[in-house]
Motif scaffolding. Structure first.
Motif, mmCIF file in Angstrom:
data_model
loop_
_atom_site.group_PDB
_atom_site.id
_atom_site.type_symbol
_atom_site.label_atom_id
_atom_site.label_comp_id
_atom_site.label_asym_id
_atom_site.label_seq_id
_atom_site.Cartn_x
_atom_site.Cartn_y
_atom_site.Cartn_z
ATOM 1 N N SER A 1 1.698 5.323 -1.685
ATOM 2 C CA SER A 1 1.160 6.678 -1.648
ATOM 3 C C SER A 1 -0.004 6.805 -2.625
ATOM 4 O O SER A 1 -0.055 6.149 -3.651
ATOM 5 C CB SER A 1 2.249 7.674 -2.030
ATOM 6 N N ASP A 2 -0.925 7.670 -2.266
ATOM 7 C CA ASP A 2 -2.011 7.949 -3.204
ATOM 8 C C ASP A 2 -1.599 9.108 -4.112
ATOM 9 O O ASP A 2 -0.438 9.504 -4.142
ATOM 10 C CB ASP A 2 -3.318 8.222 -2.454
ATOM 11 N N ALA A 3 -2.534 9.660 -4.840
ATOM 12 C CA ALA A 3 -2.223 10.715 -5.812
ATOM 13 C C ALA A 3 -1.624 11.953 -5.149
ATOM 14 O O ALA A 3 -0.810 12.656 -5.745
ATOM 15 C CB ALA A 3 -3.476 11.086 -6.589
ATOM 16 N N SER A 4 -1.980 12.209 -3.908
ATOM 17 C CA SER A 4 -1.451 13.401 -3.227
ATOM 18 C C SER A 4 -0.172 13.097 -2.440
ATOM 19 O O SER A 4 0.241 13.876 -1.599
ATOM 20 C CB SER A 4 -2.514 13.976 -2.287
ATOM 21 N N ARG A 5 0.456 11.956 -2.725
ATOM 22 C CA ARG A 5 1.717 11.558 -2.107
ATOM 23 C C ARG A 5 1.629 11.357 -0.591
ATOM 24 O O ARG A 5 2.574 11.605 0.134
ATOM 25 C CB ARG A 5 2.823 12.569 -2.411
ATOM 26 N N ASP B 1 1.255 8.638 2.302
ATOM 27 C CA ASP B 1 1.341 7.198 2.545
ATOM 28 C C ASP B 1 0.185 6.787 3.438
ATOM 29 O O ASP B 1 0.045 7.258 4.563
ATOM 30 C CB ASP B 1 2.685 6.869 3.222
ATOM 31 N N ARG B 2 -0.672 5.912 2.913
ATOM 32 C CA ARG B 2 -1.873 5.522 3.651
ATOM 33 C C ARG B 2 -1.599 4.480 4.728
ATOM 34 O O ARG B 2 -2.406 4.288 5.627
ATOM 35 C CB ARG B 2 -2.922 5.000 2.679
ATOM 36 N N VAL C 1 0.869 -1.174 0.000
ATOM 37 C CA VAL C 1 0.000 0.000 0.000
ATOM 38 C C VAL C 1 0.906 1.224 0.000
ATOM 39 O O VAL C 1 1.584 1.511 0.974
ATOM 40 C CB VAL C 1 -0.940 0.004 1.229
#
Length: 101
Positions: free
Chosen positions: A56-60, A62-63, A54
């Motif tokens: 990073s998402d689009a906004s960097r 880390d979830r 899992v």
């Protein structure tokens, strides 16, 4: 009638082997032979793999960061230690006398 030992003290009717056999038991089976050990190892691996996969998402952002994953591993470890302590509490497993000593 009690017999005298070499030191002159009376011995009971039981032999030394019989007295030693009475205490020949281990507390529980070793931890690596229990199912809870394998469940613990699988859960730790799953948490660490999930943290690595899992990303990073689009906004960097880390979830599932590493510090959170290690916190979960710590919780799993505490739970495993408590479960082993409860498993060992007052339970006995007889010693296997078939193995050579």
């Amino acid at each position: 009638m009690a017999t005298a030992s070499s030191a002159g003290y009376p011995e009971s009717g039981r032999s030394r082997a019989a007295r030693a056999e009475r205490h020949a038991s281990t507390e529980t089976k070793p931890a690596f032979k229990s199912t809870e050990f394998f469940v613990y190892v699988a859960a730790v691996v799953a948490v660490l793999v999930a943290s690595a996969v899992v990303g990073s998402d689009a906004s960097r952002v880390d979830r599932f960061p590493a510090d959170q994953a290690w916190f979960y591993v710590t919780l799993l470890t505490v739970g495993y230690m408590i479960s082993r302590g409860l498993a060992k509490c007052g339970s006995r497993e007889p010693t296997d006398h078939t193995t050579a000593t």
